[in-house]
Design a protein around this motif. Structure first.
Motif, PDB file in Angstrom:
ATOM      1  N   ALA A   1      51.457  48.711  49.647  1.00 11.73           N
ATOM      2  CA  ALA A   1      52.386  49.413  48.758  1.00 11.73           C
ATOM      3  C   ALA A   1      52.949  50.650  49.438  1.00 11.73           C
ATOM      4  CB  ALA A   1      51.679  49.815  47.473  1.00 11.73           C
ATOM      5  N   LEU A   2      54.138  51.032  49.010  1.00 12.28           N
ATOM      6  CA  LEU A   2      54.746  52.300  49.398  1.00 12.28           C
ATOM      7  C   LEU A   2      54.458  53.298  48.287  1.00 12.28           C
ATOM      8  CD1 LEU A   2      58.199  51.024  50.716  1.00 12.28           C
ATOM      9  CD2 LEU A   2      56.270  51.841  52.093  1.00 12.28           C
ATOM     10  N   VAL A   3      53.805  54.379  48.631  1.00  9.13           N
ATOM     11  CA  VAL A   3      53.408  55.389  47.650  1.00  9.13           C
ATOM     12  C   VAL A   3      54.188  56.668  47.931  1.00  9.13           C
ATOM     13  CG1 VAL A   3      51.465  56.584  46.588  1.00  9.13           C
ATOM     14  CG2 VAL A   3      51.097  54.374  47.717  1.00  9.13           C
ATOM     15  N   SER A   4      54.762  57.239  46.896  1.00 14.30           N
ATOM     16  CA  SER A   4      55.578  58.447  47.081  1.00 14.30           C
ATOM     17  C   SER A   4      55.679  59.193  45.769  1.00 14.30           C
ATOM     18  CB  SER A   4      56.978  58.071  47.566  1.00 14.30           C
ATOM     19  OG  SER A   4      57.654  57.311  46.568  1.00 14.30           O
ATOM     20  N   LEU A   5      56.278  60.362  45.841  1.00 12.65           N
ATOM     21  CA  LEU A   5      56.589  61.083  44.606  1.00 12.65           C
ATOM     22  C   LEU A   5      57.584  60.262  43.791  1.00 12.65           C
ATOM     23  CD1 LEU A   5      56.953  64.739  45.940  1.00 12.65           C
ATOM     24  CD2 LEU A   5      55.058  63.807  44.589  1.00 12.65           C
ATOM     25  N   LYS A   6      57.538  60.408  42.493  1.00  9.29           N
ATOM     26  CA  LYS A   6      58.378  59.598  41.616  1.00  9.29           C
ATOM     27  C   LYS A   6      59.859  59.929  41.745  1.00  9.29           C
ATOM     28  CE  LYS A   6      54.614  58.932  38.328  1.00  9.29           C
ATOM     29  NZ  LYS A   6      54.095  59.152  36.947  1.00  9.29           N
TER      30      LYS A   6
ATOM     31  N   LEU B   1      62.927  54.277  46.647  1.00  7.65           N
ATOM     32  CA  LEU B   1      62.651  53.397  47.773  1.00  7.65           C
ATOM     33  C   LEU B   1      62.965  51.964  47.375  1.00  7.65           C
ATOM     34  CD1 LEU B   1      59.180  54.833  48.930  1.00  7.65           C
ATOM     35  CD2 LEU B   1      61.411  55.270  49.970  1.00  7.65           C
ATOM     36  N   SER B   2      63.840  51.328  48.128  1.00 12.47           N
ATOM     37  CA  SER B   2      64.181  49.937  47.817  1.00 12.47           C
ATOM     38  C   SER B   2      64.102  49.043  49.048  1.00 12.47           C
ATOM     39  CB  SER B   2      65.585  49.857  47.224  1.00 12.47           C
ATOM     40  OG  SER B   2      66.550  50.399  48.122  1.00 12.47           O
ATOM     41  N   GLY B   3      63.788  49.631  50.204  1.00  7.95           N
ATOM     42  CA  GLY B   3      63.689  48.859  51.426  1.00  7.95           C
ATOM     43  C   GLY B   3      63.246  49.734  52.574  1.00  7.95           C
ATOM     44  N   ILE B   4      63.009  49.135  53.711  1.00  5.56           N
ATOM     45  CA  ILE B   4      62.475  49.885  54.842  1.00  5.56           C
ATOM     46  C   ILE B   4      63.469  50.922  55.360  1.00  5.56           C
ATOM     47  CG2 ILE B   4      63.257  48.275  56.636  1.00  5.56           C
ATOM     48  CD1 ILE B   4      60.471  48.794  57.955  1.00  5.56           C
TER      49      ILE B   4
ATOM     50  N   PHE C   1      51.869  59.860  41.555  1.00  7.88           N
ATOM     51  CA  PHE C   1      52.754  59.151  42.470  1.00  7.88           C
ATOM     52  C   PHE C   1      53.231  57.821  41.893  1.00  7.88           C
ATOM     53  CE2 PHE C   1      49.660  61.489  45.171  1.00  7.88           C
ATOM     54  CZ  PHE C   1      50.550  62.416  45.722  1.00  7.88           C
ATOM     55  N   GLN C   2      54.307  57.292  42.479  1.00 10.13           N
ATOM     56  CA  GLN C   2      54.710  55.928  42.177  1.00 10.13           C
ATOM     57  C   GLN C   2      54.128  55.028  43.276  1.00 10.13           C
ATOM     58  OE1 GLN C   2      58.977  55.567  42.291  1.00 10.13           O
ATOM     59  NE2 GLN C   2      59.200  56.422  44.334  1.00 10.13           N
ATOM     60  N   VAL C   3      53.610  53.897  42.858  1.00  3.96           N
ATOM     61  CA  VAL C   3      52.971  52.960  43.781  1.00  3.96           C
ATOM     62  C   VAL C   3      53.736  51.649  43.687  1.00  3.96           C
ATOM     63  CG1 VAL C   3      50.829  51.830  44.470  1.00  3.96           C
ATOM     64  CG2 VAL C   3      50.753  54.101  43.405  1.00  3.96           C
ATOM     65  N   GLN C   4      54.567  51.371  44.697  1.00  4.55           N
ATOM     66  CA  GLN C   4      55.435  50.204  44.664  1.00  4.55           C
ATOM     67  C   GLN C   4      54.945  49.135  45.641  1.00  4.55           C
ATOM     68  OE1 GLN C   4      58.978  53.051  45.260  1.00  4.55           O
ATOM     69  NE2 GLN C   4      59.883  51.341  44.126  1.00  4.55           N
ATOM     70  N   PRO C   5      54.484  48.002  45.133  1.00  2.00           N
ATOM     71  CA  PRO C   5      54.023  46.942  46.035  1.00  2.00           C
ATOM     72  C   PRO C   5      55.176  46.392  46.861  1.00  2.00           C
ATOM     73  CG  PRO C   5      54.211  46.114  43.796  1.00  2.00           C
ATOM     74  CD  PRO C   5      54.442  47.601  43.724  1.00  2.00           C
ATOM     75  N   VAL C   6      54.845  45.832  48.001  1.00  2.00           N
ATOM     76  CA  VAL C   6      55.856  45.226  48.867  1.00  2.00           C
ATOM     77  C   VAL C   6      55.510  43.755  49.062  1.00  2.00           C
ATOM     78  CG1 VAL C   6      56.283  47.397  50.064  1.00  2.00           C
ATOM     79  CG2 VAL C   6      54.615  45.793  50.993  1.00  2.00           C
TER      80      VAL C   6
ATOM     81  N   ILE D   1      58.922  45.422  46.448  1.00  2.00           N
ATOM     82  CA  ILE D   1      60.027  45.677  47.362  1.00  2.00           C
ATOM     83  C   ILE D   1      59.933  44.647  48.477  1.00  2.00           C
ATOM     84  CG2 ILE D   1      61.014  47.333  48.986  1.00  2.00           C
ATOM     85  CD1 ILE D   1      59.739  49.558  47.303  1.00  2.00           C
ATOM     86  N   LYS D   2      61.007  43.962  48.779  1.00  2.00           N
ATOM     87  CA  LYS D   2      60.985  42.927  49.804  1.00  2.00           C
ATOM     88  C   LYS D   2      61.190  43.532  51.192  1.00  2.00           C
ATOM     89  CE  LYS D   2      62.542  39.185  46.789  1.00  2.00           C
ATOM     90  NZ  LYS D   2      63.519  38.083  46.594  1.00  2.00           N
ATOM     91  N   LEU D   3      60.238  43.271  52.058  1.00  2.27           N
ATOM     92  CA  LEU D   3      60.311  43.744  53.429  1.00  2.27           C
ATOM     93  C   LEU D   3      60.092  42.567  54.364  1.00  2.27           C
ATOM     94  CD1 LEU D   3      58.098  46.968  53.246  1.00  2.27           C
ATOM     95  CD2 LEU D   3      60.568  46.833  53.049  1.00  2.27           C
ATOM     96  N   GLY D   4      60.587  42.668  55.570  1.00  3.64           N
ATOM     97  CA  GLY D   4      60.322  41.641  56.565  1.00  3.64           C
ATOM     98  C   GLY D   4      59.243  42.143  57.494  1.00  3.64           C
ATOM     99  N   ALA D   5      58.359  41.228  57.917  1.00  2.00           N
ATOM    100  CA  ALA D   5      57.295  41.642  58.826  1.00  2.00           C
ATOM    101  C   ALA D   5      56.774  40.444  59.577  1.00  2.00           C
ATOM    102  CB  ALA D   5      56.152  42.309  58.054  1.00  2.00           C
TER     103      ALA D   5
END
Length: 401
Positions: A135-140, A144-147, A215-220, A270-274
């Motif tokens: 997950a991408l964790v940040s202040l609310k 964040l919508s992508g890398i 924080f907001q915790v957004q899975p990827v 959030i969709k990421l490529g890896a």
């Protein structure tokens, strides 16, 4: 691969314990019986494999059993069987599955990767119970919508994980390397990072319990970043698997409630490529995939240099595999470690002719004061011999300089 008693895990540590110390905590193998009052006397217990210190997934604290164990308790009610636990540390990865589930010490293990590549066909699986992800964790206030939204930001990223591999390709993102989700969250809270890219379930649990939902915790999602989790069974347990599968649809609402209770991320991913990464034990709250690294700072004889024709090569390869699966958490993958005090490439320099005796005593008896447990109840002497054979191939006097 921890938090609170490990709030976050194996992977894990918190509560003031280091990731390494937590990972190498003493192995618990006792079986605890949960209340059987009200159950029919002839009902066989549902024996669950469980890690006693792996919140938010599992815990031996009765008031806070964890997401997986509460699912197990709900399932036991559905199928009319009391539940017992076989405690075993999950950071041993597939070894945990072999010893407990395939060793018939328990009937089911909740939270394994739903993948035919994971120990198949020895292990069969239930229907999906949840999806787990980094997950991408940040202040609310941060969107964040992508890398690309990480450009120009400081990102605390877990060492030797798929997220680190992904960010390594971006020179426009400043990386702050951490060992655990706990450290990543702390870096974020202390203003040392703008975003934490860490294991989502643990981040969510920490955000709920330690940071008051700050924080907001957004899975990827992406290759090596997320996977479905299920309940694993030995391949001969098809009847129990089918029983559990029939009960799971009735528990969908309860599972959602438990996910919220333990702070598991619930936002759309959030969709990421890896690049693909090895699947590790999903029960591991802080999975740490092994990533090969090289070093230019020392001249090291690698395992590959032993040559396929060397009769000892097979022993060395086995030792390397055991080392990377168990010891690399503290001593580094392939024994590559920058910290001199735990750099096992310096054993010959330190101990000379006493190297073997020192190794043998340490792995058998441990060094409790330094956070290393005794391993004599975990590995055989032949396995210790193979680890030692591997370590001989990486000794280098230059690492001592």
């Amino acid at each position: 691969m921890r938090t609170n008693r490990q709030t976050g895990s194996k992977w894990r540590a918190s509560g003031g314990l280091s990731a390494c110390a937590t990972m190498l905590a003493a192995l618990a193998a006792s079986t605890l019986l949960i209340s059987t009052a009200g159950w029919a006397g002839d009902a066989d217990p549902l024996r669950l494999c469980a890690d006693p210190t792996n919140l938010p997934f599992s815990s031996d604290i009765p008031s806070q059993p964890g997401f997986y164990l509460e699912i197990g308790q709900a399932l036991s009610q559905q199928i009319g069987r009391p539940v017992t636990y076989d405690w075993y540390k999950s950071y041993f990865g597939k070894r945990t599955v072999r010893v407990t589930l395939l060793g018939r010490q328990c009937d089911a293990m909740i939270g394994l990767p739903l993948s035919s590549d994971f120990m198949g066909p020895a292990v069969i699986f239930s229907k999906k119970i949840t999806t787990e992800a980094y997950a991408l964790v940040s202040l609310k206030t941060l969107t964040l919508s992508g890398i690309d939204d990480l450009r120009g930001k400081r990102v605390a990223v877990q060492y030797q994980t798929t997220p680190q591999n992904l960010l390594a390709e971006r020179d426009d993102i400043a990386k702050v390397t951490v060992l655990t989700p706990d450290e990543g969250m702390a870096a974020l809270a202390q203003g040392k990072a703008d975003v934490a890219f860490v294991w989502g379930p643990v981040a969510g649990w920490l955000n709920k319990t330690a940071y008051d939902g700050r924080f907001q915790v957004q899975p990827v999602e992406g290759a090596g970043l997320s996977w479905d989790a299920a309940i694993g069974f030995a391949r001969t347990s098809t009847e129990l698997r089918d029983q559990i599968d029939a009960a799971l649809p009735k528990l969908e609402g309860r599972i959602a409630e438990l996910a919220a209770k333990y702070g598991l991320p619930s936002e759309p991913p959030i969709k990421l490529g890896a690049a693909s990464a090895p699947i590790r034990l999903a029960a591991l709250g802080n999975p740490i995939p092994i990533v090969r690294q090289s070093t230019a700072a020392a001249t090291v004889t690698t395992v590959a240099e032993t040559g396929a024709s060397d009769p000892k090569a097979e022993v060395v390869v086995l030792g390397k595999e055991i080392f990377n699966g168990t010891c690399a958490h503290c001593h580094g993958p392939d024994a590559v470690q920058a910290e001199r005090r735990i750099d096992l490439r310096r054993l010959q320099t330190r101990y000379g002719e006493d190297m073997r005796d020192k190794f043998w005593t340490t792995v058998h008896e441990g060094r409790p004061s330094k956070g290393m447990p005794a391993w004599k109840e975990v590995f055989t002497d032949d396995q210790f011999e193979s680890i030692y054979a591997f370590l001989l191939t990486v000794q280098s006097s230059e690492t001592a300089n």
